[in-house]
Design an enzyme around this catalytic site. Structure first.
Site, mmCIF file in Angstrom:
data_model
loop_
_atom_site.group_PDB
_atom_site.id
_atom_site.type_symbol
_atom_site.label_atom_id
_atom_site.label_comp_id
_atom_site.label_asym_id
_atom_site.label_seq_id
_atom_site.Cartn_x
_atom_site.Cartn_y
_atom_site.Cartn_z
ATOM 1 N N GLY A 52 6.495 11.924 27.446
ATOM 2 C CA GLY A 52 7.467 13.316 26.873
ATOM 3 C C GLY A 52 6.216 13.056 24.578
ATOM 4 N N ASN B 204 5.992 14.573 31.227
ATOM 5 C CA ASN B 204 6.183 15.789 29.721
ATOM 6 C C ASN B 204 7.010 17.215 30.111
ATOM 7 O OD1 ASN B 204 5.553 15.080 27.342
ATOM 8 N ND2 ASN B 204 4.414 17.536 27.271
ATOM 9 N N ASN C 16 7.169 7.136 18.178
ATOM 10 C CA ASN C 16 7.831 7.551 17.558
ATOM 11 C C ASN C 16 8.372 6.576 16.886
ATOM 12 O OD1 ASN C 16 8.310 9.338 19.110
ATOM 13 N ND2 ASN C 16 9.853 8.796 21.114
ATOM 14 N N HIS D 85 3.277 4.965 14.552
ATOM 15 C CA HIS D 85 3.678 5.238 13.377
ATOM 16 C C HIS D 85 4.756 5.368 12.476
ATOM 17 C CE1 HIS D 85 1.777 9.608 15.535
ATOM 18 N NE2 HIS D 85 1.126 8.831 15.260
HETATM 19 P P1 NAD Z 1 5.431 15.928 19.539
HETATM 20 O O1 NAD Z 1 7.287 16.605 18.917
HETATM 21 O O2 NAD Z 1 4.452 17.452 18.975
HETATM 22 O O3 NAD Z 1 5.275 16.877 21.417
HETATM 23 C C1 NAD Z 1 6.621 16.099 22.135
HETATM 24 C C2 NAD Z 1 6.627 16.923 23.449
HETATM 25 O O4 NAD Z 1 8.023 16.729 24.355
HETATM 26 C C3 NAD Z 1 6.386 18.330 23.990
HETATM 27 O O5 NAD Z 1 5.164 18.106 24.633
HETATM 28 C C4 NAD Z 1 7.565 18.911 24.816
HETATM 29 O O6 NAD Z 1 7.056 19.609 25.855
HETATM 30 C C5 NAD Z 1 7.797 17.336 25.395
HETATM 31 N N1 NAD Z 1 9.022 17.260 26.173
HETATM 32 C C6 NAD Z 1 10.638 17.542 24.973
HETATM 33 N N2 NAD Z 1 11.777 17.686 25.520
HETATM 34 C C7 NAD Z 1 11.104 16.398 26.139
HETATM 35 C C8 NAD Z 1 12.235 15.887 27.709
HETATM 36 N N3 NAD Z 1 13.223 15.999 27.436
HETATM 37 N N4 NAD Z 1 11.790 14.894 28.775
HETATM 38 C C9 NAD Z 1 10.207 15.507 28.583
HETATM 39 N N5 NAD Z 1 8.994 16.327 28.016
HETATM 40 C C10 NAD Z 1 9.380 16.863 26.968
HETATM 41 O O7 NAD Z 1 5.673 14.833 19.385
HETATM 42 P P2 NAD Z 1 4.772 13.815 19.863
HETATM 43 O O8 NAD Z 1 3.968 14.388 20.514
HETATM 44 O O9 NAD Z 1 5.906 12.864 19.724
HETATM 45 O O10 NAD Z 1 4.282 13.884 18.189
HETATM 46 C C11 NAD Z 1 4.230 13.788 17.558
HETATM 47 C C12 NAD Z 1 5.142 13.271 16.014
HETATM 48 O O11 NAD Z 1 5.996 13.445 15.910
HETATM 49 C C13 NAD Z 1 4.834 11.862 16.667
HETATM 50 O O12 NAD Z 1 4.264 11.143 15.043
HETATM 51 C C14 NAD Z 1 6.267 11.371 16.111
HETATM 52 O O13 NAD Z 1 6.035 9.760 14.668
HETATM 53 C C15 NAD Z 1 6.947 12.286 15.627
HETATM 54 N N6 NAD Z 1 7.625 12.011 15.631
HETATM 55 C C16 NAD Z 1 8.975 10.897 16.421
HETATM 56 C C17 NAD Z 1 10.692 11.653 16.424
HETATM 57 C C18 NAD Z 1 11.407 10.101 17.248
HETATM 58 O O14 NAD Z 1 10.925 8.780 16.477
HETATM 59 N N7 NAD Z 1 12.172 10.375 18.004
HETATM 60 C C19 NAD Z 1 11.274 12.763 17.122
HETATM 61 C C20 NAD Z 1 9.899 13.731 16.222
HETATM 62 C C21 NAD Z 1 9.043 13.497 15.964
#
Ligand code: NAD
Ligand code: ZN
Length: 252
Positions: free
Chosen positions: A193, A219, A103, A120
């Protein structure tokens, strides 16, 4: 999701003294920041290559910033949730050595985790690709309301970019090395997550598992590493993590 799963996960956390938490967008979902994949995920709304690749950013920074202006209103105001706080508590209790996160929202540090590896990059800082000057993302957010694309305050250039890793950009070397070093040395890998489909980041928990560290996965949905995990808990991070932290503290 059975109680025995919670007990087994809590026991592994209680026994750990150099555990590592590996987190993804799901840990911040309950803070109101949308994930990329899964239900409500941003990729269902936007084309990732158009929005967050370095090529399209350089060609058309205004398009990037007009979407970032919308997202920034939500993410800059977001607060850590119970999952971020539970991870900080596990560090204070001596079970976690670090959080390795995909994140960019800065919420682990805001919750009190002291060692956070941002694989990232950070969405809290913005850097000028022309002169290297940095400023806070919050300052840029104010300018976005009147200026698209925003310009560098130092050199006037039109390519200021958040210090997040875009598609087509290399991962930060020091953070990547630190993450793999922690994964090789840890005695517990706690995934929270993350869909575990973004590489090379997902190799971090895979490396820990190969080295024999127990893998605990929390997750909302199944992940490709569930087969290799000691315990898998499908649920919401903000509900599961505080329970695990509490059970682990009473298990010692
Ligand atoms: P992802 O979006 O690919 O996956 C998120 C996972 O979290 C999913 O499998 C989903 O089922 C699960 N999820 C959703 N809500 C949840 C909850 N309340 N409790 C538990 N699990 C939950 O995200 P990723 O694997 O982190 O990878 C994708 C990319 O997204 C990364 O490179 C990251 O940098 C970026 N990203 C970051 C943010 C942030 O900074 N908050 C937000 C969106 C995406
Ligand atoms: Zn500049």
């Amino acid at each position: 999701m059975t109680d025995s799963n919670f007990d087994r996960a809590a026991e592994l956390i209680a026994k750990a003294s150099r555990g590592v938490a590996f987190t993804g967008a799901g840990v911040s979902a309950e803070s109101g920041i949308p994930t990329f994949r899964g239900e409500g995920g941003l990729w269902r709304k936007y084309d990732p290559i158009k929005v967050a690749s370095i090529e399209s950013f350089l060609a058309d920074p205004s398009s990037y910033w007009s979407i970032a202006r919308e997202r920034g209103r939500e993410s800059l105001a977001a607060e850590p949730n119970a999952a971020h706080r539970a991870l900080a508590a596990m560090e204070s209790a001596g079970h976690l050595a670090a959080v390795v996160t995909q994140n960019t929202d800065g919420l682990h540090a805001a919750a009190g985790s002291s060692r956070v590896i941002e694989l990232h990059g950070s969405g809290r800082r913005v850097r000028c690709l022309d002169c290297g000057a940095e400023e806070s993302r919050a300052d840029v957010q104010e300018r976005l309301e009147v200026e698209l694309p925003p310009h560098c305050r130092t050199c006037g250039g039109s390519h200021i970019k958040p210090t997040v890793v875009f598609f087509g950009e290399a991962m930060p070397v020091a953070a990547t090395e630190a993450a793999f070093e922690l994964a090789r040395a840890c005695d517990l890998m706690l995934v929270v997550g993350s869909s575990l489909v973004v590489y090379p980041a997902a190799d971090v928990p895979a490396t820990a598992a190969e080295r024999g560290a127990p893998l605990v996965i929390v997750n909302a949905e199944p992940t490709p590493l569930d087969d290799q995990a000691a315990v898998v808990i499908h649920g919401r991070a903000g509900e599961v993590l505080p329970k695990l932290a509490e059970l682990a503290s009473s298990a010692v």
